[in-house]
Design a protein around this motif. Structure first.
Motif, PDB file in Angstrom:
ATOM      1  N   VAL A 122     140.312  86.831  46.826  1.00  0.00           N
ATOM      2  CA  VAL A 122     139.994  86.309  45.495  1.00  0.00           C
ATOM      3  C   VAL A 122     139.047  85.129  45.642  1.00  0.00           C
ATOM      4  CG1 VAL A 122     140.919  85.302  43.374  1.00  0.00           C
ATOM      5  CG2 VAL A 122     142.246  87.028  44.613  1.00  0.00           C
ATOM      6  N   SER A 123     137.926  85.181  44.972  1.00  0.00           N
ATOM      7  CA  SER A 123     136.941  84.108  45.081  1.00  0.00           C
ATOM      8  C   SER A 123     137.399  82.870  44.325  1.00  0.00           C
ATOM      9  CB  SER A 123     135.588  84.573  44.532  1.00  0.00           C
ATOM     10  OG  SER A 123     135.648  84.740  43.124  1.00  0.00           O
ATOM     11  N   ASP A 124     136.797  81.742  44.662  1.00  0.00           N
ATOM     12  CA  ASP A 124     137.091  80.499  43.946  1.00  0.00           C
ATOM     13  C   ASP A 124     136.757  80.637  42.467  1.00  0.00           C
ATOM     14  OD1 ASP A 124     137.829  79.443  46.366  1.00  0.00           O
ATOM     15  OD2 ASP A 124     136.007  78.262  46.649  1.00  0.00           O
ATOM     16  N   ASP A 125     135.636  81.316  42.180  1.00  0.00           N
ATOM     17  CA  ASP A 125     135.231  81.486  40.780  1.00  0.00           C
ATOM     18  C   ASP A 125     136.256  82.294  39.992  1.00  0.00           C
ATOM     19  OD1 ASP A 125     132.975  80.205  41.697  1.00  0.00           O
ATOM     20  OD2 ASP A 125     131.569  81.550  40.685  1.00  0.00           O
ATOM     21  N   ASP A 126     136.765  83.373  40.612  1.00  0.00           N
ATOM     22  CA  ASP A 126     137.748  84.198  39.920  1.00  0.00           C
ATOM     23  C   ASP A 126     139.051  83.431  39.700  1.00  0.00           C
ATOM     24  OD1 ASP A 126     136.055  86.335  39.692  1.00  0.00           O
ATOM     25  OD2 ASP A 126     136.773  87.345  41.489  1.00  0.00           O
ATOM     26  N   ARG A 127     139.428  82.651  40.687  1.00  0.00           N
ATOM     27  CA  ARG A 127     140.645  81.853  40.529  1.00  0.00           C
ATOM     28  C   ARG A 127     140.453  80.807  39.424  1.00  0.00           C
ATOM     29  NH1 ARG A 127     145.582  81.523  39.649  1.00  0.00           N
ATOM     30  NH2 ARG A 127     146.587  79.578  40.259  1.00  0.00           N
ATOM     31  N   ALA A 128     139.270  80.185  39.379  1.00  0.00           N
ATOM     32  CA  ALA A 128     138.980  79.214  38.319  1.00  0.00           C
ATOM     33  C   ALA A 128     138.985  79.888  36.953  1.00  0.00           C
ATOM     34  CB  ALA A 128     137.629  78.546  38.578  1.00  0.00           C
ATOM     35  N   ASP A 129     138.530  81.133  36.894  1.00  0.00           N
ATOM     36  CA  ASP A 129     138.547  81.857  35.625  1.00  0.00           C
ATOM     37  C   ASP A 129     139.973  82.086  35.145  1.00  0.00           C
ATOM     38  OD1 ASP A 129     137.098  83.209  33.524  1.00  0.00           O
ATOM     39  OD2 ASP A 129     137.871  85.083  34.347  1.00  0.00           O
ATOM     40  N   THR A 130     140.892  82.302  36.081  1.00  0.00           N
ATOM     41  CA  THR A 130     142.294  82.460  35.727  1.00  0.00           C
ATOM     42  C   THR A 130     142.866  81.153  35.179  1.00  0.00           C
ATOM     43  OG1 THR A 130     142.613  84.170  37.414  1.00  0.00           O
ATOM     44  CG2 THR A 130     144.584  83.040  36.615  1.00  0.00           C
ATOM     45  N   VAL A 131     142.509  80.041  35.827  1.00  0.00           N
ATOM     46  CA  VAL A 131     142.966  78.726  35.351  1.00  0.00           C
ATOM     47  C   VAL A 131     142.434  78.473  33.947  1.00  0.00           C
ATOM     48  CG1 VAL A 131     142.806  76.234  35.745  1.00  0.00           C
ATOM     49  CG2 VAL A 131     143.180  77.783  37.682  1.00  0.00           C
ATOM     50  N   TYR A 132     141.153  78.767  33.741  1.00  0.00           N
ATOM     51  CA  TYR A 132     140.552  78.576  32.419  1.00  0.00           C
ATOM     52  C   TYR A 132     141.223  79.474  31.377  1.00  0.00           C
ATOM     53  CZ  TYR A 132     137.385  79.340  28.553  1.00  0.00           C
ATOM     54  OH  TYR A 132     136.879  79.483  27.289  1.00  0.00           O
ATOM     55  N   ALA A 133     141.489  80.742  31.735  1.00  0.00           N
ATOM     56  CA  ALA A 133     142.075  81.686  30.785  1.00  0.00           C
ATOM     57  C   ALA A 133     143.447  81.217  30.313  1.00  0.00           C
ATOM     58  CB  ALA A 133     142.184  83.071  31.417  1.00  0.00           C
ATOM     59  N   LYS A 134     144.212  80.570  31.184  1.00  0.00           N
ATOM     60  CA  LYS A 134     145.520  80.052  30.791  1.00  0.00           C
ATOM     61  C   LYS A 134     145.368  78.926  29.768  1.00  0.00           C
ATOM     62  CE  LYS A 134     148.645  79.471  33.988  1.00  0.00           C
ATOM     63  NZ  LYS A 134     149.300  79.027  35.244  1.00  0.00           N
ATOM     64  N   LYS A 135     144.371  78.096  29.951  1.00  0.00           N
ATOM     65  CA  LYS A 135     144.128  77.014  28.996  1.00  0.00           C
ATOM     66  C   LYS A 135     143.689  77.581  27.646  1.00  0.00           C
ATOM     67  CE  LYS A 135     142.767  73.670  32.572  1.00  0.00           C
ATOM     68  NZ  LYS A 135     143.749  72.606  32.293  1.00  0.00           N
ATOM     69  N   GLU A 136     142.839  78.597  27.705  1.00  0.00           N
ATOM     70  CA  GLU A 136     142.374  79.216  26.462  1.00  0.00           C
ATOM     71  C   GLU A 136     143.535  79.860  25.706  1.00  0.00           C
ATOM     72  OE1 GLU A 136     140.000  83.095  26.104  1.00  0.00           O
ATOM     73  OE2 GLU A 136     138.431  81.540  26.111  1.00  0.00           O
ATOM     74  N   LYS A 137     144.409  80.520  26.448  1.00  0.00           N
ATOM     75  CA  LYS A 137     145.564  81.148  25.812  1.00  0.00           C
ATOM     76  C   LYS A 137     146.488  80.092  25.215  1.00  0.00           C
ATOM     77  CE  LYS A 137     149.446  84.236  26.731  1.00  0.00           C
ATOM     78  NZ  LYS A 137     150.204  84.993  27.764  1.00  0.00           N
ATOM     79  N   ALA A 138     146.637  78.956  25.892  1.00  0.00           N
ATOM     80  CA  ALA A 138     147.492  77.891  25.373  1.00  0.00           C
ATOM     81  C   ALA A 138     146.969  77.342  24.056  1.00  0.00           C
ATOM     82  CB  ALA A 138     147.598  76.754  26.397  1.00  0.00           C
ATOM     83  N   ALA A 139     145.649  77.447  23.835  1.00  0.00           N
ATOM     84  CA  ALA A 139     145.056  76.991  22.577  1.00  0.00           C
ATOM     85  C   ALA A 139     145.140  78.057  21.488  1.00  0.00           C
ATOM     86  CB  ALA A 139     143.593  76.597  22.808  1.00  0.00           C
ATOM     87  N   GLY A 140     145.743  79.210  21.802  1.00  0.00           N
ATOM     88  CA  GLY A 140     145.877  80.267  20.818  1.00  0.00           C
ATOM     89  C   GLY A 140     144.616  81.068  20.619  1.00  0.00           C
ATOM     90  N   LEU A 141     143.732  81.053  21.625  1.00  0.00           N
ATOM     91  CA  LEU A 141     142.456  81.751  21.515  1.00  0.00           C
ATOM     92  C   LEU A 141     142.373  82.861  22.548  1.00  0.00           C
ATOM     93  CD1 LEU A 141     140.168  78.618  21.161  1.00  0.00           C
ATOM     94  CD2 LEU A 141     140.855  80.166  19.318  1.00  0.00           C
ATOM     95  N   SER A 142     141.415  83.754  22.362  1.00  0.00           N
ATOM     96  CA  SER A 142     141.191  84.838  23.310  1.00  0.00           C
ATOM     97  C   SER A 142     139.721  85.195  23.292  1.00  0.00           C
ATOM     98  CB  SER A 142     142.031  86.063  22.945  1.00  0.00           C
ATOM     99  OG  SER A 142     141.780  87.126  23.836  1.00  0.00           O
ATOM    100  N   SER A 143     139.086  85.102  24.457  1.00  0.00           N
ATOM    101  CA  SER A 143     137.667  85.461  24.545  1.00  0.00           C
ATOM    102  C   SER A 143     137.537  86.914  24.929  1.00  0.00           C
ATOM    103  CB  SER A 143     136.959  84.579  25.587  1.00  0.00           C
ATOM    104  OG  SER A 143     137.484  84.834  26.878  1.00  0.00           O
ATOM    105  N   SER A 144     136.334  87.459  24.742  1.00  0.00           N
ATOM    106  CA  SER A 144     136.075  88.856  25.084  1.00  0.00           C
ATOM    107  C   SER A 144     135.785  89.038  26.554  1.00  0.00           C
ATOM    108  CB  SER A 144     134.884  89.383  24.277  1.00  0.00           C
ATOM    109  OG  SER A 144     133.722  88.587  24.524  1.00  0.00           O
ATOM    110  N   ALA A 145     135.566  87.915  27.279  1.00  0.00           N
ATOM    111  CA  ALA A 145     135.262  88.017  28.706  1.00  0.00           C
ATOM    112  C   ALA A 145     136.484  88.495  29.463  1.00  0.00           C
ATOM    113  CB  ALA A 145     134.813  86.652  29.245  1.00  0.00           C
ATOM    114  N   ALA A 146     136.255  89.337  30.466  1.00  0.00           N
ATOM    115  CA  ALA A 146     137.345  89.833  31.289  1.00  0.00           C
ATOM    116  C   ALA A 146     137.890  88.720  32.152  1.00  0.00           C
ATOM    117  CB  ALA A 146     136.842  90.992  32.172  1.00  0.00           C
ATOM    118  N   PRO A 147     139.228  88.586  32.241  1.00  0.00           N
ATOM    119  CA  PRO A 147     139.815  87.529  33.068  1.00  0.00           C
ATOM    120  C   PRO A 147     139.677  87.838  34.535  1.00  0.00           C
ATOM    121  CG  PRO A 147     141.536  88.963  32.205  1.00  0.00           C
ATOM    122  CD  PRO A 147     140.234  89.403  31.574  1.00  0.00           C
TER     123      PRO A 147
END
Length: 301
Positions: A122-147
């Motif tokens: 797993v690349s650093d970028d992909d892991r960072a995307d997972t960290v970001y996705a958790k923050k986005e979900k905590a805000a009640g949002l969902s982007s169209s980008a694949a996690p």
């Protein structure tokens, strides 16, 4: 001498077995054709900027009204900021500022988190995307980008994530998410205090509109929390009004974005001096976004 041929034969057998054993060992080593895991590429960033020097003085004067009118030593103390206490400054740093003007108090904080993946697949970028996705979900949002590849096991299945879209941040909130919507300087309301990710529903209690610090915009003018475009690799804005029943009209706007393996969080909050005044949601959002874009430019230099 009659036994010599037998001894010679025995010696030959021993030599043959030894050679065969070496051949098998070499054969085992030569099975290099079996698939090997190629380490994922590292992230772009190996260091983080000095957070308390990351915001230009001109922007600080605009973000912290009243600070520029203070005496020299007090002004310098405000603009210097307070560095966050972290145990690994190569991985996470932050800084916060606070200004007290006659009509309102402003709090500003920024955080940089450099994400490193310890899984070679797993690349650093992909892991960072997972960290970001958790923050986005905590805000009640969902982007169209694949996690990222491990986002589902950390944040639920895509179907579950779709169900969470539009819910408040109290729905299945990941660990530490409350801090992402709370200014570190004053311990304001957490995401669970808002029944909706929209910033306008709670900020227009008086139903009026206005201009300038502390007068605020009404519900019809406030922009909701949302995913942002053209900011890093992924970004969102979370507008958190005061909790219901609170006498203080407090509002916090958070902008979170990811660029490569770094996740940046900007929090900008206002609390008017008078409880009858409502913070200007649009102004807070515009200034928080402008700062976030400036930080993104600084990282890309």
């Amino acid at each position: 001498m009659a036994y010599v041929p037998g001894v010679a034969l025995l010696a030959a057998l021993v030599v043959g077995c030894s050679a065969g054993s070496d051949s098998n060992a070499n054969g085992a080593d030569s099975k290099a054709g079996s698939p090997t895991v190629t380490p994922a590429p590292p992230g772009r960033y190996e260091t983080l900027p000095a957070p308390c020097r990351a915001v230009p003085r001109g922007m600080l004067k605009d973000l912290l009204p009243g600070a520029a009118e203070l005496p020299g030593d007090q002004q310098e103390k405000v603009f210097r900021g307070s560095a966050s206490v972290t145990y690994d400054t190569d991985r996470k740093v932050g800084c916060s500022w606070k200004s007290d003007a006659p009509n309102a108090t402003r709090n500003l904080s920024i955080d940089f988190e450099r994400v490193v993946s310890y899984d070679p697949a797993v690349s650093d970028d992909d892991r960072a995307d997972t960290v970001y996705a958790k923050k986005e979900k905590a805000a009640g949002l969902s982007s169209s980008a694949a996690p990222g590849p491990d986002a589902e096991k950390n944040s639920g299945t895509p179907g579950e994530k779709g169900k969470d879209k539009g819910k408040g941040a109290d729905a299945d909130e990941p660990e530490g998410a409350a801090a992402d919507a709370t200014p570190s300087a004053d311990g304001s309301a957490d995401p669970s205090s808002s029944s909706s990710p929209s910033g306008g529903d709670g900020g227009g209690d008086n139903g009026g509109t206005g201009t300038g610090t502390g007068t605020g915009t009404g519900t019809e003018d406030a922009l909701p929390s949302r995913v942002l475009d053209n900011l890093g690799d992924a970004a969102f804005l979370h507008d958190l009004p005061t909790r219901a029943g609170s006498t203080a009209q407090h509002r916090t706007v958070s902008v979170v974005f990811r660029t490569s393996n770094v996740v940046v969080t900007v929090r900008y909050a206002e609390q008017p001096a008078l409880v009858t005044q409502v913070p200007d949601s649009r102004e807070l959002q515009e200034k928080a976004q402008a700062l976030a874009r400036k930080l993104a430019e600084t990282l890309s230099e």
